[in-house]
Scaffold this active site. Structure first.
Site, mmCIF file in Angstrom:
data_model
loop_
_atom_site.group_PDB
_atom_site.id
_atom_site.type_symbol
_atom_site.label_atom_id
_atom_site.label_comp_id
_atom_site.label_asym_id
_atom_site.label_seq_id
_atom_site.Cartn_x
_atom_site.Cartn_y
_atom_site.Cartn_z
ATOM 1 C CB SER A 1 2.458 -4.993 -9.332
ATOM 2 O OG SER A 1 3.427 -5.433 -8.431
ATOM 3 C CG ASP B 1 1.203 -3.476 -5.614
ATOM 4 O OD1 ASP B 1 2.427 -3.647 -5.796
ATOM 5 O OD2 ASP B 1 0.396 -4.415 -5.536
#
Length: 540
Positions: free
Chosen positions: A184, A333
């Site tokens: 992330s 992401d």
């Protein structure tokens, strides 16, 4: 009496709600509900915590339901690897290719086993996989694929794509599960494995606990397996399928959600050198926008580096200097989105939820006129919702808890200040590109600027100080640290708040302060941080 019935009785007798028990055990309320309805078993370490909390033995709790030998009641694997956002760690340090291989081996086997509810003999599971642009993502991808196919399941590869696209494809194309390889918003040297169920949601705690048990070799001890997982042979070995068509269908889906042409919009996009680096431009160009792109030159080591939603200042300058109408910044992401208005000012997740909440309410689509946020959301945001005729339900930090609250109460909109925004009509997870499209739709529909749409939200100054510590739980249980927190709350005197919480993915304690000025926020946060350091908890 089953384990679930015993837990429900113990909880009720003690006068503890499901939410309170979940908080004490650091699990979701939905997990407690599933235990009590006998839809899942608690993880081994949670069983031990329950026994300690209610002062009963493991044997008393488990008798007549599970044959768990006393020799393994001390095994602790729950949450050892998987946190609130998947298996996260430094690549080849805490998260190795062997870990990934074992995750793949387990999932490939599990979805053809009776444990998953499969009743079809010889069933061949299908698992879809995406990844972000980190150098280690390729290593982990191939390890996962090797494990999946070795267990006799088929691996469908989306290649570089976003987390919400994996969620969409898993749900729409009826895969047994999806996997996203990403850390992330973390630096490139970290990585992670997010497992998504067939409904496009994060995997449940019970299955996650079984994955952890397999990694640690505990499944045989727990009586789930009599020997190691079988290896597929001959034509039973799994296939590897290039599935870029699934990613393209996701793009088509996003484009179909827009009802306006963006030909009069000049939009800046910061793709964080991450998973959205090709997708974002494709979507907004197809909708007619004039786009200016930054953070779209990934080299494997520059994801989130001075760009994206965690370093939004570059996009602020771009929007201001090039006189753009709006900017959207994503993370590695692309399940997060933060926006920048035409003046170069940041529009964070709280303001985004306010704008989208008003949009849904005006269309009669905001169930119970309620927006779900976390305790990290600004107090001013909550007050602004109330002023606009909306309510706010607040959860613990983590988009999975936001989604569970939305599911349990049929709420339409939820999210986090960091930019995880969930629009339940359209997605089961935070989706940065979807959020950006909905904001662009509101700008077009209202014939307004983003600054005007966000103007009613009056926020308190807020400051978060992160402290890397040796043991998060010990910090949160320390009476002196809690006394320091209490003293700061007295100093704030109702004009803001103080919050102490642990990160779900890092060895970090977060001290969050809201107060009348930024200077006071930083001063109060330092008082609590000094106490944590004084007590010797800070990591070297």
């Amino acid at each position: 009496m089953t384990i679930g019935e015993k837990i429900a009785k113990l909880r009720t007798t003690a006068g503890i709600s499901q939410e309170q028990l979940a908080e004490r055990l650091s699990v979701s309320r939905q997990s407690v509900s599933k235990w009590e309805m006998d839809q899942a078993l608690p993880q081994t370490d949670k069983i031990l915590q329950i026994c300690d909390l209610f002062q009963i033995s493991a044997d008393e709790l488990l008798r007549d339901k599970v044959n768990l030998p006393r020799s393994v009641t001390g095994v602790s694997h729950g949450n050892k690897y998987f946190g609130t956002d998947g298996f996260r760690g430094e690549a080849n340090v805490n998260l190795t290719s062997m870990h990934a291989y074992k995750v793949g081996r387990f999932l490939g086997w599990y979805y053809s086993s009776s444990l998953s509810g499969c009743t079809v003999a010889g069933y061949r599971p299908k698992i879809v996989i995406g990844k972000d642009t980190r150098r280690s993502s390729y290593m982990l991808e191939y390890s996962l694929v090797a494990g999946i196919t070795a267990s006799g399941a088929d691996a469908y590869m989306l290649h570089v794509t976003t987390t919400p696209s994996v969620s969409y494809v898993a749900r729409q194309d009826e895969f047994d599960c999806g996997i996203m390889i990403t850390a992330s918003h973390n630096p490139f040297y970290d990585n992670g494995i997010k497992v998504i169920n067939r409904y496009g949601e994060k995997l449940d705690d019970a299955t996650t606990a079984l994955i952890e048990a397999y990694i640690d070799g505990d499944l045989k001890a727990l009586g789930v397996l009599s020997e190691d997982l079988p290896l597929a042979t001959g034509d039973k070995i799994g296939l590897i399928v290039d599935y870029v068509s699934g990613r393209n269908r996701y793009l088509g889906y996003l484009i179909s959600l827009a009802s306006n042409s963006y030909k009069n919009l000049k939009i800046g996009l910061d793709c964080a050198n991450g998973a959205s680096w090709m997708i974002a431009k494709s979507v907004f160009s197809a909708l007619g926008a004039q786009t200016v792109i930054i953070g779209a030159e990934p080299d494997g080591v520059n994801v989130n580096q001075d760009c994206g939603s965690t370093h939004i200042e570059k996009l602020c300058r771009l929007v201001r200097d090039q006189h753009l109408d709006v900017g959207f910044a994503f993370d590695g992401d692309a399940d997060r989105c933060l926006a920048v208005d035409e003046n170069g000012n940041v529009v964070d997740g709280d303001k985004i939820m306010y704008i989208l909440g008003k949009r849904l309410m005006s269309k009669g689509m905001l169930n119970d006129n309620t927006v779900v946020a976390t305790v990290m959301s600004n107090s001013g945001f909550v007050a602004s919702l109330k002023e606009a005729g909306m309510k706010c339900a607040q959860t613990t930090v983590g988009d999975r808890f936001v989604y569970e609250c939305m599911q349990n109460n049929d709420y339409s909109l939820g999210g986090e200040q960091s930019g995880h925004i969930i629009l339940k009509k359209y997605a089961t997870t935070g989706d940065g590109l979807l959020t950006a499209i909905m904001l662009a739709e509101e700008i077009c529909d209202r014939k307004s600027s983003l600054a005007k749409l966000a103007e009613p939200v009056m926020l308190y100054p807020q400051y978060t100080k992160n402290i890397r510590v040796k043991n998060k739980a010990e910090v949160l249980a320390d009476s002196d640290v809690l006394k320091a927190l209490e003293d700061v709350e007295k100093l704030i005197d109702g004009k803001g708040r103080a919050l102490l919480r642990q990160s779900g993915t890092e060895p970090v304690i977060r001290v969050m302060i809201e107060s009348e000025t930024q200077e006071k926020c930083e001063e109060f946060a330092q008082l609590i941080a000094d106490k944590i350091i004084e007590k010797g908890y800070k990591a070297d």
